[in-house]
Structures are given as C-alpha cells and as structure tokens.
Enzyme design. Structure first.
Site, short mmCIF file in Angstrom:
data_model
loop_
_atom_site.label_atom_id
_atom_site.label_comp_id
_atom_site.label_asym_id
_atom_site.label_seq_id
_atom_site.Cartn_x
_atom_site.Cartn_y
_atom_site.Cartn_z
N ASP A 84 -11.22 -23.17 56.83
CA ASP A 84 -11.85 -23.90 55.73
C ASP A 84 -10.97 -23.76 54.48
O ASP A 84 -10.58 -22.64 54.12
CB ASP A 84 -13.24 -23.28 55.51
CG ASP A 84 -14.11 -24.09 54.58
OD1 ASP A 84 -13.88 -25.31 54.44
OD2 ASP A 84 -15.04 -23.50 54.00
N HIS A 207 -18.65 -31.45 52.00
CA HIS A 207 -18.68 -30.02 51.68
C HIS A 207 -19.88 -29.74 50.78
O HIS A 207 -20.52 -30.65 50.28
CB HIS A 207 -17.39 -29.63 50.94
CG HIS A 207 -16.21 -29.47 51.85
ND1 HIS A 207 -15.58 -28.27 52.06
CD2 HIS A 207 -15.56 -30.37 52.62
CE1 HIS A 207 -14.59 -28.45 52.91
NE2 HIS A 207 -14.55 -29.70 53.26
N GLY A 208 -20.13 -28.45 50.54
CA GLY A 208 -21.21 -28.08 49.61
C GLY A 208 -22.58 -28.47 50.12
O GLY A 208 -23.44 -28.90 49.35
P1 13P Z 1 -21.90 -24.36 50.39
O1 13P Z 1 -21.58 -22.91 50.23
O2 13P Z 1 -22.29 -24.97 49.09
O3 13P Z 1 -22.89 -24.61 51.47
O4 13P Z 1 -20.54 -25.10 50.79
C1 13P Z 1 -19.92 -24.82 52.00
C2 13P Z 1 -18.64 -25.52 52.15
O5 13P Z 1 -18.44 -26.62 51.67
C3 13P Z 1 -17.57 -24.85 52.89
O6 13P Z 1 -16.35 -25.47 52.74
#
Ligand code: 13P
Length: 288
Positions: A84, A207-208
């Site tokens: 990642d 993401h996120g």
């Molecule tokens: P979060 O921690 O906001 O769930 O995001 C995870 C992510 O995008 C990993 O690359």
C-alpha cells in the site's frame, strides 16, 4: 490462494461490486481477515503499508507469514498481498519478497516522472505476474507517515496513467485516510464520473474507506470503483473491544491476561468489521 489482484478486480468491475483491501498489522489481523474472507467466500486484498511492513519485521516476514497462513488455514478464496502506498524502492523490495500486488504511489512526483517510474514498475511486475496500482491526485490525511495533500485527480492524467497498463487506478476524489472531519464535503462524484468515462474498463480504487457513508460507497461502486481500502476502521474496532475487555477487569480474572484471551475480543471486532464491509461492497460469494 495467493494471486495477483488483476482477475478479481476485473470480475468486480464487470459485476458491479468492490473487493475490500484490509490493511494488516500483525498475525491477528492477517488471520482474522483471511478467515472472514474464507467464511464468506469473498476475494480479499491484504494491504501492507511500508510502515506496517517494517513493524512486522520486513516484507519477507509478511509474505512468508501470509503464504504459510493461507496454506495452514486452508484458504481457497483469492487473496492478494498488496503493498500500500509503496515508494519506488519499496515496490521492488515487496515484489522480491513475494507480494502478489504492489501500489506505486508516484502522486508526489511531477506527472512525467510518475509516468516513467510507473512504466518501469509495470514492466517488471507484469513479467512476474504481479499486479500494479498507481495513484493520480492524492489521498488527503496521513497514513503511516505518508502524508497527502488531498488534490483532486485530473481525469486526463488518470487516462494517461491508465493507458500505461496499470491494473487498478487510485484517484483522489476528496477521500481522506483516517477519520473524516465534521466539515468534510463528501466525495467528488462529478470527478469520479469523468475519470470513469476516460478510463473505461479500468478498476478504480477508493482509498480512505473508513467513515465513508454507505450510500456514498454504493454510488462510488456504481461509478466504477472496484477496490475499497479500509484500515483505520479495523484499528478503531480492535481498540474499542480491547478497551471494553480491560475496563471490565477481565484481564484480572483467572487467566484473562493470556494474550490469546486478551486479544480475542479485538479479533472478533476485526472480523465483524470486515464482514460488514464485505456485505456493503457486495463481494460475498464472489470468490468463484
Ligand atoms: P482508512 O484508514 O481511512 O480506512 O484508509 C485506508 C487506506 O486508504 C489504505 O490505503
């Protein structure tokens, strides 16, 4: 079964659902996510940031642990082990260690340099059957020391990067790592729609994933998102369950201090979070 993310994401894009990437931090995380995916017959992506990789004693340890766990637990659903937000060097180290998928986050380079480096990684990764994720724009907030300004992606740049032959494309559309602030104005679906128009079949990555409301997740999937990353939500669930256990004094009762007992509520909380996300993303039963 350890595989690249290419096929599972092509299927997800065609089937209008998304595969969850759940970031791992240790043995408990990895085991909980693998077991839940197997139980629900869902494909799954294990995400490893460079920081988490270091914490777990390096990419070799992570890759060997994951492979051994897949074998020992009899995991037959497709599992991708994915770096990642990798740096250029990090992507090569992860590939050498046996990761089946890597993200090269070249979003902080000028577009020309991002393109050059992405091209090189694609050529080497594909020669080894490894899938590649690239990023355009930037995911806001901070994850394991990777800080993003939250720039919204330019759909034309997305097309340029997609045309290089990446297997999945992350685009900044107002998404943020970690918890969303109260004044967050939501995802830029107008931009996502343009990116989808320009990139066609390309599986898009959101993401996120933590804290994005369910209706926005569904809409993002309908606009071509086929991979959704979740990290913080599992951490919050694990921490809350552990806190409840300790605050109830359970660690002081009998052998409640045994790590296998102490960590059990957190493990169950991760499993419940992963299950909830897989239901929302629509990946349950999609392993075959
Ligand atoms: P979060 O921690 O906001 O769930 O995001 C995870 C992510 O995008 C990993 O690359």
């Amino acid at each position: 079964m350890l595989v690249s993310a290419t096929e599972m994401l092509k299927k997800a894009k065609a089937g209008h659902y998304a595969v969850g990437q759940f970031n791992i931090n240790n043995l408990e995380w990895t085991k909980s996510i693998l077991q839940t995916a197997q139980e629900l017959n869902s494909p799954v992506i294990l995400g490893v940031s460079e920081g988490a990789g270091k914490y777990m004693c390096g990419f070799n340890t992570v890759a060997d642990m994951t492979k051994a766990m897949i074998e020992t637990l009899g995991i037959t659903v497709p599992v991708a082990l994915h770096l990642d937000h990798g740096t250029y060097d990090g992507a090569y180290k992860a590939m050498k260690a046996g990761f089946s998928s890597v993200m090269f986050d070249g979003s902080h380079y000028a577009i020309d340099e991002n393109i050059e480096k992405t091209k090189q990684i694609i050529a080497d990764a594909h020669a080894a059957g490894i899938s590649v994720e690239a990023e355009v724009g930037a995911i806001g907030g901070e994850e394991d020391g990777v800080i993003g300004g939250g720039e919204v992606a330019d759909p034309d740049e997305c097309k340029m990067i997609a045309d290089l032959g990446v297997d999945m494309l992350a685009a900044g559309i107002g998404n943020i790592h970690g918890k969303y602030p109260a004044n967050w104005t939501g995802l830029r679906f107008d931009v996502l729609e343009k990116i989808q128009e320009k990139t066609g079949e390309m599986p898009l990555v959101l993401h996120g994933g933590t804290g994005i409301p369910a209706d926005m997740i569904r809409k993002a999937i309908s606009l071509g998102v086929s991979k959704i990353n979740v990290n913080t939500e599992c951490q919050l669930a694990f921490a809350a369950a552990t806190r409840t256990y300790i605050e109830a004094g359970k660690d002081l009762e009998g052998k409640g201090f045994d790590p296998r007992k102490l960590l059990a509520p957190g493990v169950e909380a991760i499993k419940a979070t992963v299950k909830e996300k897989m239901e929302l993303f629509g990946s349950i039963g999609k392993a075959d």
